[in-house]
Design a protein around this motif. Structure first.
Motif, PDB file in Angstrom:
ATOM      1  N   HIS A  16      24.077 -30.089 -20.804  1.00  0.00           N
ATOM      2  CA  HIS A  16      25.070 -29.573 -19.859  1.00  0.00           C
ATOM      3  C   HIS A  16      26.428 -29.413 -20.549  1.00  0.00           C
ATOM      4  CE1 HIS A  16      26.941 -28.899 -15.936  1.00  0.00           C
ATOM      5  NE2 HIS A  16      27.898 -29.720 -16.336  1.00  0.00           N
ATOM      6  N   TYR A  32      37.738 -27.321 -16.464  1.00  0.00           N
ATOM      7  CA  TYR A  32      36.579 -28.121 -16.068  1.00  0.00           C
ATOM      8  C   TYR A  32      37.067 -29.547 -15.862  1.00  0.00           C
ATOM      9  CZ  TYR A  32      31.914 -30.245 -16.409  1.00  0.00           C
ATOM     10  OH  TYR A  32      30.753 -30.937 -16.160  1.00  0.00           O
ATOM     11  N   ILE A  45      36.254 -20.604 -12.979  1.00  0.00           N
ATOM     12  CA  ILE A  45      35.374 -19.692 -13.702  1.00  0.00           C
ATOM     13  C   ILE A  45      35.855 -18.260 -13.513  1.00  0.00           C
ATOM     14  CG2 ILE A  45      33.020 -18.769 -13.849  1.00  0.00           C
ATOM     15  CD1 ILE A  45      32.010 -21.465 -12.852  1.00  0.00           C
ATOM     16  N   ARG A  54      28.216 -17.976  -8.624  1.00  0.00           N
ATOM     17  CA  ARG A  54      27.108 -18.816  -8.147  1.00  0.00           C
ATOM     18  C   ARG A  54      25.912 -18.710  -9.090  1.00  0.00           C
ATOM     19  NH1 ARG A  54      25.972 -21.718  -3.950  1.00  0.00           N
ATOM     20  NH2 ARG A  54      27.745 -20.987  -2.740  1.00  0.00           N
ATOM     21  N   VAL A  57      26.618 -20.847 -12.147  1.00  0.00           N
ATOM     22  CA  VAL A  57      26.547 -22.286 -11.853  1.00  0.00           C
ATOM     23  C   VAL A  57      25.097 -22.730 -11.660  1.00  0.00           C
ATOM     24  CG1 VAL A  57      27.189 -24.064 -10.170  1.00  0.00           C
ATOM     25  CG2 VAL A  57      28.887 -22.385 -10.925  1.00  0.00           C
ATOM     26  N   GLU A  58      24.271 -21.875 -11.067  1.00  0.00           N
ATOM     27  CA  GLU A  58      22.864 -22.221 -10.854  1.00  0.00           C
ATOM     28  C   GLU A  58      22.100 -22.386 -12.164  1.00  0.00           C
ATOM     29  OE1 GLU A  58      21.544 -19.120  -8.219  1.00  0.00           O
ATOM     30  OE2 GLU A  58      22.362 -20.141  -6.458  1.00  0.00           O
ATOM     31  N   PHE A  60      23.427 -24.033 -14.781  1.00  0.00           N
ATOM     32  CA  PHE A  60      23.866 -25.270 -15.424  1.00  0.00           C
ATOM     33  C   PHE A  60      22.701 -26.262 -15.463  1.00  0.00           C
ATOM     34  CE2 PHE A  60      28.658 -25.028 -14.122  1.00  0.00           C
ATOM     35  CZ  PHE A  60      28.813 -23.912 -14.919  1.00  0.00           C
ATOM     36  N   TYR A  63      22.519 -28.556 -12.466  1.00  0.00           N
ATOM     37  CA  TYR A  63      22.637 -27.911 -11.150  1.00  0.00           C
ATOM     38  C   TYR A  63      21.747 -28.558 -10.084  1.00  0.00           C
ATOM     39  CZ  TYR A  63      22.386 -24.568  -7.384  1.00  0.00           C
ATOM     40  OH  TYR A  63      22.406 -23.985  -6.143  1.00  0.00           O
ATOM     41  N   ILE A  69      27.866 -26.870  -3.390  1.00  0.00           N
ATOM     42  CA  ILE A  69      28.705 -25.982  -4.180  1.00  0.00           C
ATOM     43  C   ILE A  69      29.623 -25.232  -3.216  1.00  0.00           C
ATOM     44  CG2 ILE A  69      28.732 -23.929  -5.663  1.00  0.00           C
ATOM     45  CD1 ILE A  69      27.465 -26.219  -7.072  1.00  0.00           C
TER      46      ILE A  69
END
Length: 90
Positions: A16, A32, A45, A54, A57-58, A60, A63, A69
């Motif tokens: 990560h 961050y 972001i 989105r 982020v999904e 990551f 996640y 979120i």
């Protein structure tokens, strides 16, 4: 973030961080932060729209451990880091 950290969660942290560091160097992520109690995080972001953010982020590694979120589109983002450095006449 989860209430307790399982071994599977801890094992994903290096991957990560690698993703976050790459996105920071590519200037996709501007900022961050994780709270001191490690229960919440904030990420600024750069993205075309909320859907693009989105989708990012999904991907990551952590996640699946996120409990929720929220995405807010910013009108202004100003910080010391985004300003020109102070000129020194020395």
């Amino acid at each position: 973030m989860p209430d307790s950290y399982e071994e599977s969660f801890l094992a994903l942290i290096p991957r990560h961080r690698s993703v976050i560091n790459r996105l920071l160097s590519e200037k996709v992520i501007e900022a961050y932060a994780i709270s001191a109690d490690r229960r919440r995080g904030w990420i600024t972001i750069n993205g075309d729209d909320a859907g693009a953010v989105r989708s990012l982020v999904e991907k990551f590694p952590l996640y699946s451990y996120f409990l929720g979120i929220e995405i807010d589109e910013l009108f202004i983002f100003d910080s010391v880091a985004t300003r020109f450095p102070i000129i020194s006449l020395n």
